[in-house]
Design a protein around this motif. Structure first.
Motif, PDB file in Angstrom:
ATOM      1  N   ARG A   1     -25.643  24.960 -50.506  1.00  0.00           N
ATOM      2  CA  ARG A   1     -24.569  25.956 -50.525  1.00  0.00           C
ATOM      3  C   ARG A   1     -23.432  25.532 -51.459  1.00  0.00           C
ATOM      4  O   ARG A   1     -22.793  26.383 -52.092  1.00  0.00           O
TER       5      ARG A   1
ATOM      6  N   ARG B  38     -26.636  39.514 -42.024  1.00  0.00           N
ATOM      7  CA  ARG B  38     -25.230  39.390 -42.393  1.00  0.00           C
ATOM      8  C   ARG B  38     -25.073  38.968 -43.855  1.00  0.00           C
ATOM      9  O   ARG B  38     -24.327  39.608 -44.610  1.00  0.00           O
TER      10      ARG B  38
ATOM     11  N   SER C  69     -23.123  40.978 -36.873  1.00  0.00           N
ATOM     12  CA  SER C  69     -22.410  39.706 -36.811  1.00  0.00           C
ATOM     13  C   SER C  69     -21.646  39.630 -35.504  1.00  0.00           C
ATOM     14  O   SER C  69     -21.013  40.599 -35.094  1.00  0.00           O
TER      15      SER C  69
ATOM     16  N   THR D 143     -19.264  37.406 -35.080  1.00  0.00           N
ATOM     17  CA  THR D 143     -17.970  36.794 -35.370  1.00  0.00           C
ATOM     18  C   THR D 143     -16.946  37.795 -35.890  1.00  0.00           C
ATOM     19  O   THR D 143     -15.750  37.523 -35.854  1.00  0.00           O
ATOM     20  N   THR D 144     -17.402  38.966 -36.365  1.00  0.00           N
ATOM     21  CA  THR D 144     -16.482  39.964 -36.896  1.00  0.00           C
ATOM     22  C   THR D 144     -17.135  41.335 -36.864  1.00  0.00           C
ATOM     23  O   THR D 144     -18.358  41.448 -37.016  1.00  0.00           O
TER      24      THR D 144
ATOM     25  N   PRO E  59     -18.492  42.515 -41.289  1.00  0.00           N
ATOM     26  CA  PRO E  59     -19.090  41.412 -42.044  1.00  0.00           C
ATOM     27  C   PRO E  59     -18.955  41.562 -43.553  1.00  0.00           C
ATOM     28  O   PRO E  59     -19.051  40.576 -44.285  1.00  0.00           O
TER      29      PRO E  59
ATOM     30  N   LEU F  38     -16.506  39.261 -45.317  1.00  0.00           N
ATOM     31  CA  LEU F  38     -16.696  37.810 -45.286  1.00  0.00           C
ATOM     32  C   LEU F  38     -16.833  37.238 -46.695  1.00  0.00           C
ATOM     33  O   LEU F  38     -17.351  37.875 -47.607  1.00  0.00           O
TER      34      LEU F  38
ATOM     35  N   TRP G 270     -18.860  31.355 -47.913  1.00  0.00           N
ATOM     36  CA  TRP G 270     -19.153  30.328 -46.908  1.00  0.00           C
ATOM     37  C   TRP G 270     -19.356  30.953 -45.528  1.00  0.00           C
ATOM     38  O   TRP G 270     -20.258  30.558 -44.798  1.00  0.00           O
ATOM     39  N   GLU G 271     -18.555  31.930 -45.198  1.00  0.00           N
ATOM     40  CA  GLU G 271     -18.695  32.587 -43.893  1.00  0.00           C
ATOM     41  C   GLU G 271     -20.008  33.358 -43.795  1.00  0.00           C
ATOM     42  O   GLU G 271     -20.690  33.319 -42.779  1.00  0.00           O
ATOM     43  N   ALA G 272     -20.376  34.042 -44.861  1.00  0.00           N
ATOM     44  CA  ALA G 272     -21.587  34.863 -44.854  1.00  0.00           C
ATOM     45  C   ALA G 272     -22.848  34.032 -44.738  1.00  0.00           C
ATOM     46  O   ALA G 272     -23.840  34.463 -44.151  1.00  0.00           O
ATOM     47  N   THR G 273     -22.838  32.818 -45.283  1.00  0.00           N
ATOM     48  CA  THR G 273     -24.051  32.005 -45.322  1.00  0.00           C
ATOM     49  C   THR G 273     -24.095  30.941 -44.242  1.00  0.00           C
ATOM     50  O   THR G 273     -25.003  30.109 -44.231  1.00  0.00           O
ATOM     51  N   GLU G 274     -23.149  30.951 -43.335  1.00  0.00           N
ATOM     52  CA  GLU G 274     -23.180  29.966 -42.239  1.00  0.00           C
ATOM     53  C   GLU G 274     -24.333  30.237 -41.295  1.00  0.00           C
ATOM     54  O   GLU G 274     -24.663  31.388 -41.032  1.00  0.00           O
TER      55      GLU G 274
END
Length: 228
Positions: free
Chosen positions: A91, A155, A212, A214-215, A218, A221, A224-228
């Motif tokens: 990443r 996501r 998602s 978390t939100t 999505p 995002l 980094w957030e999208a690929t976590e």
């Protein structure tokens, strides 16, 4: 000293010498840069990857050899040692390629045909975040398939498609009536957001399904957030 230390980054029978060399080369920056750049060409697969990690960490200018190593880093590499030093290297490499896409575009596009599934997937994400409209017809069918309900990467796929911007709309229309509810609702939501960027979330006629936890949005995002 840097010329000696970079050789300790290579795979060998000695434990922890790569970690020690890594720390010293980081501390010596920028005096270690020339030796690290040379190791990208002269080293083994392990030392090239670690050298690239140090260069990326220090925002080194994108040489051709560094960009080539970054594309290689997109692939699965559990066979390489020094895993602690290479944590999240795929990443990190993808983020670097997005930032320097103008110089790396031919390398990333070639990776779309890689036999390594992870390398293909991350190359698609890089293309989307770099807004490379030339690959839309190639990647949209694969990304749309990931939007379907199940163990996919909905996501990250949704965010990547959205990042292509308005040029992706026509290619997405072919999936707006997909048999899978999650896929078609996500596609319709992305199209509406791209066609009407001024609409607030509560004004949308096509709401994003819950892809998602978390939100509720999505598409907002970052990488980094999208690929976590």
């Amino acid at each position: 000293l840097a010329d000696v230390l970079v050789r300790d980054l290579r795979a060998d029978a000695r434990k922890w010498n790569a970690n020690t060399a890594f720390d010293h080369l980081q501390t010596m920056w920028p005096d270690s840069q020339a030796a690290l750049e040379h190791e990208l060409v002269a080293g083994d697969r392990q030392s090239r990857k670690i050298a690239a990690q140090i260069l990326r960490d220090n925002n080194a200018a994108p040489s051709r050899s560094l960009l080539m190593t970054c594309v290689d880093d997109l692939a699965e590499d559990w066979d390489v040692g020094a895993r602690f030093l290479l944590s999240c290297n795929n990443r990190r490499a993808a983020r670097y390629l997005i930032d320097h896409y103008r110089l790396a575009s031919d390398l990333v596009r070639a990776a779309l045909d890689s036999e390594d599934r992870q390398q293909r997937w991350l190359a698609m994400i890089v293309c989307g975040f770099a807004r490379d409209s030339t690959v839309i017809d190639r990647v949209v069918p694969f990304l749309a398939a990931e939007l379907r309900d199940g163990p996919g990467n909905a996501r990250a796929a949704a965010v990547t498609l959205f990042r292509f911007g308005p040029p992706v709309i026509e290619a997405l229309r072919a999936h707006a009536d997909d048999d899978d509810r999650q896929c078609r609702e996500t596609v319709r939501s992305i199209i509406e957001r791209l066609e009407h960027p001024d609409r607030t979330w509560d004004q949308l006629q096509n709401r994003m399904p819950r892809i998602s936890w978390t939100t509720h949005d999505p598409l907002s995002l970052g990488f980094w957030e999208a690929t976590e």
